[in-house]
Design a protein around this motif. Structure first.
Motif, PDB file in Angstrom:
ATOM      1  N   ASN A 118       0.910  -1.211   0.113  1.00 24.40           N
ATOM      2  CA  ASN A 118       0.035  -0.091  -0.104  1.00 24.40           C
ATOM      3  C   ASN A 118       0.827   1.228   0.099  1.00 24.40           C
ATOM      4  N   LEU A 119       1.824   1.456  -0.763  1.00 26.52           N
ATOM      5  CA  LEU A 119       2.754   2.419  -0.833  1.00 26.52           C
ATOM      6  C   LEU A 119       2.297   3.539  -1.799  1.00 26.52           C
ATOM      7  N   TYR A 120       2.166   4.730  -0.999  1.00 23.41           N
ATOM      8  CA  TYR A 120       1.846   5.908  -1.708  1.00 23.41           C
ATOM      9  C   TYR A 120       2.986   7.143  -1.544  1.00 23.41           C
ATOM     10  N   LYS A 121       3.205   8.052  -2.653  1.00 26.14           N
ATOM     11  CA  LYS A 121       4.023   8.861  -2.520  1.00 26.14           C
ATOM     12  C   LYS A 121       3.487  10.153  -3.527  1.00 26.14           C
ATOM     13  N   SER A 122       3.490  11.224  -2.594  1.00 21.37           N
ATOM     14  CA  SER A 122       3.106  12.470  -3.004  1.00 21.37           C
ATOM     15  C   SER A 122       4.162  13.489  -3.011  1.00 21.37           C
ATOM     16  N   PHE A 123       4.115  14.471  -3.780  1.00 17.95           N
ATOM     17  CA  PHE A 123       5.022  15.557  -3.750  1.00 17.95           C
ATOM     18  C   PHE A 123       4.179  16.741  -3.737  1.00 17.95           C
ATOM     19  N   GLU A 124       3.982  17.606  -2.541  1.00 13.10           N
ATOM     20  CA  GLU A 124       2.909  18.420  -2.471  1.00 13.10           C
ATOM     21  C   GLU A 124       1.640  18.059  -2.558  1.00 13.10           C
ATOM     22  N   ASP A 125       0.989  18.441  -3.713  1.00 13.81           N
ATOM     23  CA  ASP A 125      -0.488  17.996  -3.913  1.00 13.81           C
ATOM     24  C   ASP A 125      -0.559  17.171  -5.039  1.00 13.81           C
ATOM     25  N   LYS A 126       0.550  16.645  -5.421  1.00 10.01           N
ATOM     26  CA  LYS A 126       0.715  15.646  -6.692  1.00 10.01           C
ATOM     27  C   LYS A 126       0.823  14.361  -6.263  1.00 10.01           C
ATOM     28  N   GLU A 127      -0.025  13.353  -6.612  1.00  5.21           N
ATOM     29  CA  GLU A 127       0.215  12.264  -5.959  1.00  5.21           C
ATOM     30  C   GLU A 127       0.989  11.196  -7.323  1.00  5.21           C
TER      31      GLU A 127
END
Length: 262
Positions: free
Chosen positions: A6-15
């Motif tokens: 269940n890996l998630y990675k976002s940069f600021e508001d961009k997923e």
């Protein structure tokens, strides 16, 4: 084995990565493929700790890498070997010194033992005789082989390769593929290769993860690609008209054979 949960990675508001779960298996060449900007490079950076995931787990044989302290991660990285897209050799060091570098940094071996280990690794990639040369004196394929020798110097359990065939001609690319595949089997490593090379996908793709817009779109082996009904995968793999026609011919031939030999 490396397990991603269940890996998630976002940069600021961009997923960039969304709910990626997968397993990279021991003793196999695990390939990550996908279009530019799909998130595959970000996935690999999360695996090795160059980026921290927004949420999720990365388990190395059950050990949660994400939850480790900085000190624990440093020790964990001693079990990792890395091959960079540009080989990333030190121009001012000889081939032997380049391969010895991780041994100098992380091993407790004496100088004689470090030299022997480095020469054994160079022998494994068929570069004995080149140890006193400098990277600038080598071809691109030889530089990649030096990078492989350096990556296996510490006898890693996990090997990460970022576009190992980048900039190489097709024949040399096959040599690198065969070398990575045989080393993976020999040392029973968990090898993860980030690649655009379709020859690699079809030749050594024992476990393939296709990333599309930050999600795991498909997972399987190279032999399943030809028969996949996933249009996003087939559009990516068989992007040119030539490859599409070749795929159609193979499928037509298989259909004829099935009708003639029910």
């Amino acid at each position: 084995m490396i397990e991603v949960k269940n890996l998630y990675k976002s940069f600021e508001d961009k997923e960039v990565l969304s709910d990626v779960s997968t397993v990279f298996e021991d003793g196999k060449t695990n390939l990550i493929i996908g279009q530019s900007g799909s998130g595959k490079t970000v996935l690999m950076k999360n695996l090795v700790g160059l980026l921290d995931p927004t949420s999720g787990q990365v388990l190395y044989d059950g050990r949660d890498f994400v939850a480790m302290s900085k000190k624990e991660k440093v020790y964990m990285r001693r079990e990792m070997g890395m091959i960079f897209q540009s080989a990333a050799l030190f121009d001012s060091l000889t081939v032997l010194e380049n391969v010895m570098f991780p041994l100098d940094m992380f091993s407790s071996m004496n100088l004689r033992e470090r030299k022997k280990r480095a020469m054994d690794c160079l022998d494994r990639v068929n570069l004995v005789g080149a140890e006193e040369k400098f990277p600038g004196e080598l071809s691109g394929g030889m530089q990649k082989r030096v990078a492989i020798a350096r990556a296996i110097a510490l006898n890693p359990k996990y090997l990460f390769c970022d576009e190992p065939n980048s900039g190489l001609d097709p024949k040399t690319s096959l040599v690198i593929d065969d070398l990575l595949h045989s080393i993976t089997k020999e040392f029973n490593m968990t090898t993860i290769i980030n690649t655009h090379d379709m020859n690699s996908v079809m030749g050594i793709g024992e476990n393939i993860i296709f990333i599309y817009e930050g999600r795991k779109e498909w997972q399987g082996v190279s032999s399943q690609i030809m028969h996949s009904n996933n249009t996003r995968l087939t559009d990516f793999i068989f992007a040119s008209d030539l490859l599409k026609n070749m795929r159609n011919l193979v499928l037509e031939k298989e259909t004829v054979n099935q009708l003639e030999n029910p």
